[in-house]
Enzyme design. Structure first.
Site, PDB file in Angstrom:
ATOM      1  N   LEU A 163       0.676  -0.602   0.005  1.00  0.00           N
ATOM      2  CA  LEU A 163       0.072   0.145   0.285  1.00  0.00           C
ATOM      3  C   LEU A 163       0.975   1.659  -0.257  1.00  0.00           C
ATOM      4  CD1 LEU A 163      -2.930   1.230  -0.023  1.00  0.00           C
ATOM      5  CD2 LEU A 163      -2.696   1.221   2.447  1.00  0.00           C
ATOM      6  N   SER A 164       1.626   1.069   0.648  1.00  0.00           N
ATOM      7  CA  SER A 164       2.605   2.766   1.310  1.00  0.00           C
ATOM      8  C   SER A 164       3.069   3.005  -0.024  1.00  0.00           C
ATOM      9  CB  SER A 164       3.013   3.060   2.771  1.00  0.00           C
ATOM     10  OG  SER A 164       2.427   2.482   3.252  1.00  0.00           O
ATOM     11  N   GLY A 169       2.067   7.837   3.113  1.00  0.00           N
ATOM     12  CA  GLY A 169       2.239   7.434   4.019  1.00  0.00           C
ATOM     13  C   GLY A 169       1.294   7.219   4.481  1.00  0.00           C
ATOM     14  N   SER A 170       0.742   8.341   6.121  1.00  0.00           N
ATOM     15  CA  SER A 170      -0.228   8.598   6.333  1.00  0.00           C
ATOM     16  C   SER A 170      -0.980   8.597   5.809  1.00  0.00           C
ATOM     17  CB  SER A 170      -0.024   9.299   7.438  1.00  0.00           C
ATOM     18  OG  SER A 170       0.868   8.752   8.344  1.00  0.00           O
ATOM     19  N   TRP A 194       8.563   0.496   1.812  1.00  0.00           N
ATOM     20  CA  TRP A 194       8.382   0.491   3.444  1.00  0.00           C
ATOM     21  C   TRP A 194       6.833  -0.998   3.195  1.00  0.00           C
ATOM     22  CZ3 TRP A 194      11.855   2.848   4.659  1.00  0.00           C
ATOM     23  CH2 TRP A 194      12.249   4.833   5.058  1.00  0.00           C
ATOM     24  N   TYR A 269      -9.534   1.094  -1.597  1.00  0.00           N
ATOM     25  CA  TYR A 269      -9.623   1.754  -0.440  1.00  0.00           C
ATOM     26  C   TYR A 269     -10.950   1.405   0.803  1.00  0.00           C
ATOM     27  CZ  TYR A 269     -14.556   3.425  -0.837  1.00  0.00           C
ATOM     28  OH  TYR A 269     -15.885   3.759  -1.040  1.00  0.00           O
ATOM     29  N   GLY A 376      22.110  -2.774  33.214  1.00  0.00           N
ATOM     30  CA  GLY A 376      23.339  -1.815  33.255  1.00  0.00           C
ATOM     31  C   GLY A 376      23.808  -2.521  32.123  1.00  0.00           C
ATOM     32  N   GLU A 400       1.619   0.875   9.841  1.00  0.00           N
ATOM     33  CA  GLU A 400       0.379   0.226   9.861  1.00  0.00           C
ATOM     34  C   GLU A 400      -0.483   1.506  10.985  1.00  0.00           C
ATOM     35  OE1 GLU A 400      -1.600  -3.072  10.776  1.00  0.00           O
ATOM     36  OE2 GLU A 400       0.858  -4.755  10.247  1.00  0.00           O
ATOM     37  N   THR A 402       1.205   6.182  12.305  1.00  0.00           N
ATOM     38  CA  THR A 402       1.829   6.980  13.388  1.00  0.00           C
ATOM     39  C   THR A 402       0.934   6.424  14.703  1.00  0.00           C
ATOM     40  OG1 THR A 402       1.311   9.087  12.229  1.00  0.00           O
ATOM     41  CG2 THR A 402       2.977   7.428  10.847  1.00  0.00           C
TER      42      THR A 402
END
Length: 420
Positions: A163-164, A169-170, A194, A269, A376, A400, A402
């Site tokens: 998809l991206s 992106g968003s 991505w 969509y 530590g 998926e 942000t």
């Protein structure tokens, strides 16, 4: 139990007044109301508990010994992928008719969580394959498509969700990949970025716009295979989840049969929105498992490491930090499984999925970061694997949807509820 409480209350009717007054039994809760079974969120079926045990054994015995090597080589061991198929973990909700385990959605979430306790890279590979790729075909594929593709996805071929893009992106529906009709085929041109699982995948769900004049209503989902000409371009070098492949894909006149459209033209969509809501529960489970894995590795060390004559885990400052982390883990677990159960029950779960994904990713970063500090200098080295959990946790707030997108989704539901 409800029956016990009923007997106690009935008994009072036959007692002299003042001798035994009816009292509220605060320690006893009714668990059945009109045939509805009410359980705590950590109650699972026998099948789900057996499934968890099976996945845990596979994760510890098979995945565990290969985690560091895969991380350093930034490559998924082929035997791990084969093992996932052999264990039935790549068709968890898929019907037995199509080679799947025919288990519940919660079982898929359990698998993702248990795998992430050992290696979040393996977990997300299983997650994307099950909650995105398989689910789209199970929910929206025709019978012919299901009969053709689901057995392959259950038994041998890894799937990828495409998809991206570089500019989307968003804002996922700003995608620029195009598809044009050419006889009984569609020709796709464009690129994706991505894309999880893409280096090892054989089956790809590609989202492309067949009519840009319609905007997002032109977006359509296509099934393609690597053999059709999907080009795997740049493989990203990442901070975390290194064994999970993330690549750029190029499509140059990629010809796909018209029969490979899923859900109909212009329906992509809708598919993406609905499926990503489910996928967010999967990412919440991955982040939950990651945080628990870091916690499980670090806490025992705090009771073994002695300073100033006592285990460091017994100092009050450390106790408070560990207790706080345990509370955050529990809240993430409750949010995640609440969203999963709501989805399984056919109830609305979009807000709950956003809450689970947002909070689990925050908890993963906090707990894994704290785990390093609790150990530590040892925690800072690669030898323990604790630092890997922190590196892997950072992606939870990004893919998926942000964290800001999740908060925006939650805020919209709040506004709808309170602005009437």
């Amino acid at each position: 139990m409800f029956s016990v409480a009923s007997r106690l209350l009935r008994a009072t009717k036959h007692c002299p007044k003042g001798l035994l007054e009816p009292t509220r039994m605060f320690s006893i809760s009714a668990i059945r109301t009109e045939g509805l079974q009410l359980n705590s969120l950590d109650t699972f079926t026998e099948e789900e508990n057996m499934f968890r045990d099976s996945v845990k054994r596979f994760a510890v015995d098979i995945v565990g010994p290969k985690v560091r090597e895969m991380d350093e080589k930034e490559s998924m061991d082929p035997t791990i992928i084969q093992g996932l198929f052999e264990q039935g973990l790549m068709g968890i909700e898929t019907s037995a008719e199509h080679g799947g385990a025919e288990a519940s959605f919660v079982s898929a979430i359990i698998a993702i969580e248990e795998l992430a306790k050992i290696d979040p890279s393996v977990s997300v590979m299983c997650d994307v394959h099950n909650t995105l790729v398989n689910t789209i075909l199970r929910k929206y594929g025709t019978k012919e498509q299901q009969d053709k593709w689901l057995p392959l996805l259950s038994e041998s071929q890894l799937g990828s969700f495409c998809l991206s893009e570089p500019v989307s992106g968003s804002d996922a529906f700003a995608l620029q990949t195009r598809a044009k009709k050419d006889g009984d085929h569609w020709v796709i041109n464009g690129s994706k970025m991505w894309i999880t699982n893409s280096h090892e995948a054989e089956i790809f769900l590609i989202f492309a716009n067949v009519d840009p004049s319609k905007g997002y209503k032109g977006i359509t989902c296509f099934i393609a295979t690597k053999e059709m000409g999907v080009q795997i371009a740049k493989k990203e070098e990442k901070l975390g989840i290194r064994a999970s492949s993330t690549c750029t894909l190029n499509f140059d006149d990629l010809r796909i049969p018209a029969e490979n459209i899923i859900g109909g033209e212009g329906k992509g969509y809708k598919l993406a929105i609905e499926i990503l809501n489910e996928g967010r529960i999967g990412i919440a489970a991955q982040m939950l498992g990651l945080a628990q894995g870091a916690f499980d590795k670090a806490v025992p060390y705090t009771y073994q490491r002695t300073q100033f004559g006592q285990p460091i885990g017994t100092f009050q400052g450390m106790q408070f930090q560990i207790a706080e982390a345990a509370v955050k883990l529990e809240t993430a677990r409750l949010l995640t499984y609440n969203a999963a159960r709501r989805k399984e029950e056919g109830r609305s779960f979009t807000k709950e999925a956003a809450m689970a994904k947002y909070w689990a990713s925050q908890v993963a970063q906090h707990v894994s970061g704290s785990a390093i500090e609790w150990c530590g200098g040892v925690g800072f080295t690669r030898e323990t694997g604790i630092e890997k959990f922190w590196r892997d946790s950072k992606i939870g707030a990004i893919y998926e949807g942000t964290s800001n997108i999740q908060l925006q989704t939650i805020a919209k539901f709040i506004q709808q509820e309170y602005s009437r």
